[in-house]
Design a protein around this motif. Structure first.
Motif, short mmCIF file in Angstrom:
data_model
loop_
_atom_site.label_atom_id
_atom_site.label_comp_id
_atom_site.label_asym_id
_atom_site.label_seq_id
_atom_site.Cartn_x
_atom_site.Cartn_y
_atom_site.Cartn_z
N ASN A 1 0.82 -1.20 0.00
CA ASN A 1 0.00 0.00 0.00
C ASN A 1 0.86 1.26 0.00
OD1 ASN A 1 -2.69 -1.06 0.00
ND2 ASN A 1 -2.42 -1.67 2.12
N ALA A 2 1.90 1.26 0.83
CA ALA A 2 2.77 2.44 0.94
C ALA A 2 3.50 2.71 -0.37
CB ALA A 2 3.77 2.26 2.08
N SER A 3 3.90 1.63 -1.06
CA SER A 3 4.60 1.78 -2.34
C SER A 3 3.69 2.40 -3.39
CB SER A 3 5.10 0.41 -2.81
OG SER A 3 5.69 0.50 -4.09
N LEU A 4 2.44 1.95 -3.43
CA LEU A 4 1.49 2.50 -4.41
C LEU A 4 1.16 3.95 -4.08
CD1 LEU A 4 -0.14 1.84 -6.91
CD2 LEU A 4 -1.95 0.94 -5.45
N GLU A 5 1.05 4.26 -2.79
CA GLU A 5 0.79 5.64 -2.40
C GLU A 5 1.94 6.55 -2.86
OE1 GLU A 5 0.49 8.56 1.48
OE2 GLU A 5 1.42 6.59 1.61
N GLN A 6 3.16 6.08 -2.75
CA GLN A 6 4.31 6.88 -3.17
C GLN A 6 4.27 7.15 -4.67
OE1 GLN A 6 6.61 8.46 -1.20
NE2 GLN A 6 7.10 9.42 -3.15
N GLN A 7 3.81 6.18 -5.45
CA GLN A 7 3.68 6.38 -6.89
C GLN A 7 2.66 7.47 -7.20
OE1 GLN A 7 2.78 2.45 -8.42
NE2 GLN A 7 4.93 2.01 -8.82
N PHE A 8 1.56 7.49 -6.46
CA PHE A 8 0.56 8.55 -6.66
C PHE A 8 1.14 9.92 -6.32
CE2 PHE A 8 -2.72 5.15 -6.47
CZ PHE A 8 -3.42 5.49 -7.62
N ARG A 9 1.94 9.99 -5.27
CA ARG A 9 2.53 11.27 -4.89
C ARG A 9 3.57 11.73 -5.92
NH1 ARG A 9 2.61 12.43 1.55
NH2 ARG A 9 0.61 11.44 2.05
N THR A 10 4.20 10.76 -6.59
CA THR A 10 5.23 11.10 -7.58
C THR A 10 4.64 11.44 -8.93
OG1 THR A 10 6.80 9.62 -6.46
CG2 THR A 10 7.32 10.26 -8.74
N PRO B 1 7.22 -3.10 20.47
CA PRO B 1 8.45 -2.32 20.28
C PRO B 1 8.49 -1.56 18.96
CG PRO B 1 8.87 -4.67 19.96
CD PRO B 1 7.47 -4.55 20.49
N VAL B 2 7.67 -1.98 18.01
CA VAL B 2 7.58 -1.29 16.71
C VAL B 2 6.36 -0.36 16.75
CG1 VAL B 2 7.34 -1.54 14.21
CG2 VAL B 2 8.60 -3.27 15.53
N ARG B 3 6.60 0.93 16.65
CA ARG B 3 5.49 1.88 16.77
C ARG B 3 4.70 2.01 15.47
NH1 ARG B 3 3.44 5.46 20.17
NH2 ARG B 3 2.32 7.26 19.34
N ASP B 4 5.39 1.96 14.33
CA ASP B 4 4.72 2.17 13.05
C ASP B 4 3.86 0.98 12.66
OD1 ASP B 4 5.94 4.62 12.83
OD2 ASP B 4 7.62 3.87 11.61
N PHE B 5 2.85 1.26 11.84
CA PHE B 5 1.97 0.22 11.32
C PHE B 5 2.70 -0.56 10.22
CE2 PHE B 5 -1.37 -1.66 8.79
CZ PHE B 5 -2.39 -1.94 9.69
N VAL B 6 2.86 -1.87 10.42
CA VAL B 6 3.46 -2.74 9.41
C VAL B 6 2.34 -3.56 8.80
CG1 VAL B 6 5.14 -4.57 8.95
CG2 VAL B 6 5.61 -2.86 10.73
N GLU B 7 2.11 -3.38 7.51
CA GLU B 7 0.95 -4.01 6.88
C GLU B 7 1.18 -5.48 6.58
OE1 GLU B 7 1.23 -3.16 2.18
OE2 GLU B 7 0.94 -1.36 3.40
N GLU B 8 0.14 -6.26 6.78
CA GLU B 8 0.11 -7.65 6.31
C GLU B 8 -0.94 -7.69 5.21
OE1 GLU B 8 -0.59 -12.23 7.91
OE2 GLU B 8 -0.85 -10.56 9.28
N TRP B 9 -0.46 -7.81 3.98
CA TRP B 9 -1.34 -7.66 2.82
C TRP B 9 -1.80 -9.04 2.35
CZ3 TRP B 9 -2.68 -8.21 -2.26
CH2 TRP B 9 -3.41 -7.17 -2.83
#
Length: 514
Positions: free
Chosen positions: A76-85, A489-497
């Motif tokens: 999801n994060a990779s696709l979002e970055q493409q939209f921003r680019t 210990p991991v604060r960020d959301f790590v997606e399980e797709w």
């Protein structure tokens, strides 16, 4: 000589037929080309920007990049970055097929609603979903889909799902199971999965697996494991070309077989109950009973039930996990939520309407659905030539002509994080963005800018069920526990797709009872 002459005549006949077919093909192709060209000119269409690709024909580099993002849990994060680019609409070539990516609200309204008949899912989903759930509301188009939707709709009516009494029993079981861990660390994710399993099996099949009780059915846990692995397998098949040899995973196929066998046993039980005078009539419609009364085709019933179980189970389990993932990291928000819940009084007096009127609770749910929608992206395929209202040209304002067979992908994950829509803090979980200043009202947003359950005729049939169950469960937990502290210990959301997107690390918390 006669044989030789006949051979020559046959060769000439085949040559003539071949020539005629070639001429017809060329004429038809030419006619289609000029028809499309005329439509493009008349409607002022322009092509959207192109994704930068090393291989602009087969798109192998794009495929490899998608595979890497999938394996690194950043699809999801990779696709979002493409939209921003590249902007809110762009196109690429993948597997020698044109693929348009868009998060423009006008386009989403067109694809999901106003131009609904031009877009379908069967050519995309039957391969990926078929081994697991077969043909049903999730995998078909046209009359079969219409029939399935009409068949299932009564079971998901407001009157059916607004009765909280049956679901409250399963939440009681959840709280009893969690009470053993007061003051200790645990992951809420498997508990929410079992809650969703128990409630959805009772809702759809007529009897619960009881996985949260002291005496669960023997194969409930095995089914849940097979179901989760089968989902992951579907997620992989959705990312790969439609060739089975690329997903030769014996565990995936055995998981599909085990899950279907479990539902087949439920169907056999439901079929035996239909027409049995000794069987007590349930207080509400049971989908398995309704289907068994209409057809004796057990395979069709199993398919229909699995097509519904997918959204009914996942919408609740994923949402609850994601809600407490965020609440555990925002103690001030949790304290405010708990205060709002306590103001509702004893849970025995709660109704669907009262919970829905609790504005801060709804703000917490909306913000979670916004930042981490359970369905991160969705695909459609053009069933005929059509036009998107926007996204073309240098400014992205021109219509885009779409050929039959073109695949369209939208990312709800990227749409819900667009700074143009949600502001510069769009990546931040902040429920207060949903509350009107100085008023006890929720902020109204454009329907096609917030789509946690999709939209149009194919909007998730289990939406109201999920909202009801999640709202009630969050309320009961907030009432019971004074604190929900993050122990991850991991604060960020790590997606399980998989098919859905859930926290890979679950919701690791420490619960402190009031």
């Amino acid at each position: 000589m006669d044989l030789h002459r006949e051979a020559i005549n046959a060769s000439c006949l085949f040559l003539v037929l071949g020539t005629v077919l070639l001429v017809i093909f060329v004429c038809r192709t030419t006619a289609i080309y000029f028809h499309r060209l005329r439509r493009i000119r008349l409607q002022g269409c322009a092509a959207p920007p192109n994704l930068l690709q090393i291989d602009p024909v087969f798109g192998l580099d794009t495929f490899i990049q998608a595979l890497r993002s999938f394996r690194s849990n950043k699809r999801n994060a990779s696709l979002e970055q493409q939209f921003r680019t590249f902007g809110p609409t762009f196109q690429a070539r993948v597997y020698n097929t044109t693929k348009i990516h868009t998060i423009v609200p006008q386009n989403l309204q067109s694809v999901f609603s106003t131009d609904f008949d031009s877009w379908g899912i069967a050519p995309l989903r039957l391969f990926s979903f078929g081994p697991f759930i077969g043909k049903g509301i999730m995998t078909t188009d046209g009359t079969f889909w219409t029939h399935s939707r009409a068949l299932l709709k009564p079971t998901f009516s407001r009157a059916q799902i607004s009765d909280l009494s049956a679901y409250a029993v399963h939440v009681d079981h959840l709280l009893a199971a969690l009470s053993k861990h007061n003051g200790s660390d645990l992951d809420l994710k498997p508990y929410f999965e079992r809650l969703a399993l128990d409630s959805s099996t009772e809702f759809l099949f007529g009897h619960s697996t009881g996985s949260l009780t002291a005496s669960p059915t023997l194969d409930a846990q095995a089914f849940l494991q097979a179901y989760n692995y089968g989902q992951a397998g579907i997620g992989k098949r959705m990312q790969l070309p439609q060739w089975n040899f690329l997903t030769r995973d014996k565990r995936f196929w055995s998981s599909c077989k085990l899950a279907r066998a479990f539902v087949e046993r439920c169907v056999a039980h439901a079929s035996a109950s239909v027409g049995n005078a000794a069987t007590k009539e349930p207080s509400r419609l049971i989908l398995a009973h309704q289907l068994a009364a209409q057809t004796s085709d057990h395979n069709d019933i199993v398919n229909q039930l699995l097509n519904v179980f997918l959204p009914a189970h996942d919408a609740t389990a994923v949402a609850l996990t994601n809600v407490f993932f965020h609440l555990s990291r925002h103690p001030i928000a949790y304290a405010r939520l708990r205060q709002a819940i306590l103001a509702l009084g004893p849970y025995s007096t709660w109704t669907f309407e009262r919970l829905k009127a609790c504005k801060y609770l709804q703000a917490v749910l909306n913000e979670t659905f916004r930042l981490n929608p359970s369905i991160g992206q969705m695909n459609r395929v053009a069933l005929r030539d059509t036009v998107l209202p926007a996204g073309g040209g240098n400014k992205g304002t021109s219509p885009v002509f779409v050929k039959k067979g073109t695949v369209l992908t939208t990312s709800f994950y990227a749409l819900h994080r667009s700074p143009q829509i949600w502001g510069q803090d769009s990546d931040t979980w902040r429920p207060e963005r949903w509350l009107q200043k100085g008023r006890d009202e929720l902020v109204k947003v454009g329907h096609w800018t917030f789509l946690p359950f999709g939209g149009g005729p194919r909007i998730c049939i289990g939406m109201q069920l999920a909202l009801t169950e999640v709202t009630y469960a969050v309320g009961r937990l907030a009432q019971r526990y004074q604190r929900v502290d993050c122990r991850d210990p991991v604060r960020d959301f790590v997606e399980e797709w998989k098919i859905t997107t859930v926290s890979r690390n679950g919701a690791k918390v420490r619960l402190t009872m009031a």
